[in-house]
Design an enzyme around this catalytic site. Structure first.
Site, PDB file in Angstrom:
ATOM      1  CB  ALA A   1      33.098  57.759 -11.268  1.00  0.00           C
TER       2      ALA A   1
ATOM      3  N   PRO B   1      27.312  54.913 -12.552  1.00  0.00           N
ATOM      4  CG  PRO B   1      26.522  52.701 -12.740  1.00  0.00           C
ATOM      5  CD  PRO B   1      27.108  53.859 -13.481  1.00  0.00           C
TER       6      PRO B   1
ATOM      7  CB  CYS C   1      28.659  52.500 -24.408  1.00  0.00           C
ATOM      8  SG  CYS C   1      27.802  53.908 -24.120  1.00  0.00           S
TER       9      CYS C   1
END
Length: 458
Positions: free
Chosen positions: A112, A114, A232
């Site tokens: 989780a 930042p 990502c």
């Protein structure tokens, strides 16, 4: 124009990925155009100036220019979160699989910190829903906790555990988000260090780590529950190949998301299972690189015994004092950890007790404060929370310059009206506490999150 020296074999490998357009991709990375986006906190409405909306997230907006967020008190008050636009697609997935919000659900954000996706999930949940935000790396837990504190809700629990620690919680979570550690190629525009660390070997290492994380968390997903998977990275080994592995190893089915052709998102299918995935390429979308997918679990991993009838005995007189500082206190389950009073939505009492038996919990709901005699020493979490009864405390409105002084823990140049504990507020949004004395103000803004920079931008 920015000159990006892509890693060896990166563009060559990327050329075979679904929807890749080398020309637009390279141009986007060489452009000096900066894309800044924020997501507004629906629980703390404000007058933030925004430009166009992020099409897949109703609370997401682009900004014409990048301000100094450090010197914006509304940022510290939790009125918005600075978040990359592509990652807001998780909001669209959540609304697509849960359009009616009929029954309360339990949601886990496994990786989780930042806190961007945790606050995004939290914005889409009801108070009767529970969000567990877990961070594996201990040093990253404080920033996650701070960001959830700013968001202000009391239906959150923060944990610091390895994914394998969740295995005993069989069928516990209705939705699990795994924003997996990855090779990071989707962040090349924003993080040149990611370029230096990228290699084919690292992609394979990340693939193996992702499989391990997903295998560990799988038992905790409820039957007919959902796994939202994102990275990502552009590499198929970390994306479509993972979807094939999930469908072949476990009893999972792919869920197709409704998307608009105007959004520029590339829809892909995994080679074997034909599982749907969604790719974001700079040059095609106003955002960074992202891959996201959603799958439904079709089997039952067996039931665990969650029943926990333990009841903490608390002094009634102390409870009465604490309740005066809270809106609708009967809706909360109050508990005491050492000398600290905490409050979480009453519906989550049993879940909290269950999680406490298996996990290392860092935050439960909202920390209200400590009692000194008949007086409450209020906690910073209470100041930022939605549960606070503002009629029970003083509030001091600050100008922007005074708010910056407060956030730096400097002396605040204001006329003192009243005495005792006061919320320090900017544009009606609480920033924290100060104690008003006849001849001075004691600033209680937490030292660890104060503004350190001396450069002011107004």
């Amino acid at each position: 124009m920015i000159n990006h020296a892509f890693p060896d074999k990166f563009l060559e490998n990327l050329a075979t990925e679904p929807g890749f357009d080398k020309h637009s991709f390279v141009n986007a990375h060489e452009s000096d155009t900066q894309i800044t986006s924020v997501r507004l906190n629906p629980f703390k409405p404000s007058n933030i100036k925004t430009d166009s909306q992020v099409p897949w997230c109703p609370n997401g907006f682009y900004l014409n220019s990048r301000p100094s967020f450090t010197f914006d008190p509304l940022f510290h008050a939790g009125a918005y979160y600075v978040q990359e636009a592509s990652s807001m697609f998780i909001h669209h997935i959540l609304y697509s699989i849960r359009p009616d919000k009929a029954d309360p659900i339990k949601v886990l954000d496994l990786c989780a910190a930042p806190g961007g996706k945790s606050t995004l999930l939290n914005s889409a949940l009801e108070p009767t829903d529970l969000l567990v935000a877990n961070e594996i790396i201990k040093t990253r837990v404080p920033v996650l906790t701070d960001n959830l504190n700013r968001w202000g809700t009391s239906n959150t629990i923060v944990t610091n555990n390895d994914p394998r620690d969740f295995a005993p919680l069989r069928n516990f979570f209705d939705i699990v988000l795994v924003d997996a550690p990855c090779s990071g190629s989707g962040m090349f525009r924003k993080d040149t260090e990611a370029m230096n660390e990228w290699s084919e070997a690292n992609v394979e290492l990340c693939h193996q780590r992702q499989e391990r994380i997903l295998a560990d968390i799988y038992p905790a997903i409820a039957e007919d529950g959902y796994l939202i998977y994102s990275t990502c990275s552009y590499s198929h080994q970390e994306n479509e190949d993972i979807l094939d592995w999930l469908c072949q190893t476990f009893d999972m089915e792919s869920i197709r998301m409704p998307i608009s052709s105007d959004w520029g998102i590339v829809e892909s299918e995994s080679p074997m299972a034909k599982a749907w995935g969604y790719r974001f390429y700079p040059g095609k979308v106003m955002g960074e690189g992202l891959f996201a997918a959603c799958l439904r679990k079709r089997e039952n991993s067996g039931q665990s015994n969650y029943k926990n009838n333990s009841q903490q005995k608390l002094p009634a007189k102390e409870i009465d004092i604490v309740k005066t500082y809270i809106n609708e206190p009967d809706d909360l389950y109050l508990l005491k950890v050492n000398d600290d009073w905490l409050g979480i939505n009453r519906e989550h009492k049993e879940s909290l007790n269950t999680l406490h038996r298996h996990l290392y919990i860092k935050k439960s709901g909202v920390r209200i404060g400590k009692l000194a005699g008949r007086d409450l020493i209020p906690d910073h979490e209470l100041a930022l929370s939605l549960m606070i009864n503002k009629d029970a405390v003083l509030s001091t409105e600050l100008s922007k310059e005074q708010a910056i002084q407060y956030l730096r823990r400097d002396n605040i140049d204001i006329e003192i009206i009243g005495k005792g504990w006061s919320l320090m507020a900017y544009e009606g949004h609480a920033l924290g506490w100060a104690k008003l004395l006849p001849n001075r103000i004691n600033n209680y803004y937490p030292k660890e999150i104060r503004i350190f920079s001396q450069k002011q931008e107004y």
